[in-house]
Design a protein around this motif. Structure first.
Motif, PDB file in Angstrom:
ATOM      1  N   UNK A  18      22.212 -12.845 -21.430  1.00  0.00           N
ATOM      2  CA  UNK A  18      20.908 -12.632 -22.065  1.00  0.00           C
ATOM      3  C   UNK A  18      20.404 -11.213 -21.798  1.00  0.00           C
ATOM      4  N   UNK A  19      20.547 -10.749 -20.574  1.00  0.00           N
ATOM      5  CA  UNK A  19      20.077  -9.397 -20.260  1.00  0.00           C
ATOM      6  C   UNK A  19      20.893  -8.336 -21.007  1.00  0.00           C
ATOM      7  N   UNK A  20      22.175  -8.578 -21.189  1.00  0.00           N
ATOM      8  CA  UNK A  20      23.007  -7.657 -21.957  1.00  0.00           C
ATOM      9  C   UNK A  20      22.585  -7.634 -23.421  1.00  0.00           C
ATOM     10  N   UNK A  21      22.271  -8.814 -23.975  1.00  0.00           N
ATOM     11  CA  UNK A  21      21.784  -8.872 -25.358  1.00  0.00           C
ATOM     12  C   UNK A  21      20.495  -8.076 -25.511  1.00  0.00           C
ATOM     13  N   UNK A  22      19.577  -8.270 -24.577  1.00  0.00           N
ATOM     14  CA  UNK A  22      18.299  -7.571 -24.653  1.00  0.00           C
ATOM     15  C   UNK A  22      18.490  -6.058 -24.553  1.00  0.00           C
ATOM     16  N   UNK A  23      19.373  -5.627 -23.674  1.00  0.00           N
ATOM     17  CA  UNK A  23      19.627  -4.190 -23.537  1.00  0.00           C
ATOM     18  C   UNK A  23      20.249  -3.614 -24.805  1.00  0.00           C
ATOM     19  N   UNK A  24      21.179  -4.349 -25.406  1.00  0.00           N
ATOM     20  CA  UNK A  24      21.822  -3.840 -26.621  1.00  0.00           C
ATOM     21  C   UNK A  24      20.870  -3.814 -27.807  1.00  0.00           C
ATOM     22  N   UNK A  25      19.818  -4.648 -27.775  1.00  0.00           N
ATOM     23  CA  UNK A  25      18.842  -4.664 -28.860  1.00  0.00           C
ATOM     24  C   UNK A  25      17.671  -3.720 -28.604  1.00  0.00           C
ATOM     25  N   UNK A  26      17.707  -3.000 -27.477  1.00  0.00           N
ATOM     26  CA  UNK A  26      16.703  -1.980 -27.226  1.00  0.00           C
ATOM     27  C   UNK A  26      15.443  -2.460 -26.544  1.00  0.00           C
TER      28      UNK A  26
END
Length: 142
Positions: free
Chosen positions: A120-128
């Motif tokens: 989830x944290x990786x998704x959030x980082x990739x979405x800015x």
């Protein structure tokens, strides 16, 4: 009084013994002062905190919940897998105001796997998403 001058052909000697001694002392100091800890000896009790703070989270922050069985939820909408979560997150983030700072709160169950939180944290980082908070039992950890 005559001063004996050395000829220019003689190269100056560099004494390496003191340099080696100093380096050996530094190495010995580093070896002695380093602590070796094994991760299996660490006791970790995560989701709770000691201080209970009021929830000062702005209402526009995304709330992502992770269940103990690995299921995800975005707000009140239940999501089954990672691809659906990524799709819904990108929709919500792209629909928001581009000038405001993007924030999210990850509410993971105490028995949830570390991998699901990292996903989830990786998704959030990739979405800015600029700021991600981890919700805990006693308040919020940043």
């Amino acid at each position: 009084m005559r001063i004996k001058r050395t000829s220019a052909s003689e190269a100056p000697d560099i004494n390496l013994i003191p340099l080696i001694d100093v380096l050996l002392v530094i190495v010995i100091f580093l070896v002695v002062s380093t602590t070796f800890m094994q991760p299996s000896q660490l006791e970790v009790d995560l989701p709770g905190t000691q201080s209970a703070k009021e929830d000062d989270t702005p209402p526009e922050a995304l709330r992502i919940r992770i269940g103990r069985d690995g299921n995800y939820a975005l707000g009140s909408q239940g999501i089954l897998n990672e691809t659906q979560l990524r799709r819904e997150l990108s929709k919500v983030i792209s629909a928001g105001n581009a000038r405001e700072e993007k924030r999210a709160i990850v509410e993971a169950d105490a028995a949830a796997t570390h991998q699901s939180v990292v996903v989830v944290m990786d998704m959030l980082a990739s979405l800015g998403v600029a700021r991600v908070s981890i919700a805990t039992a006693g308040g919020r950890a940043k």
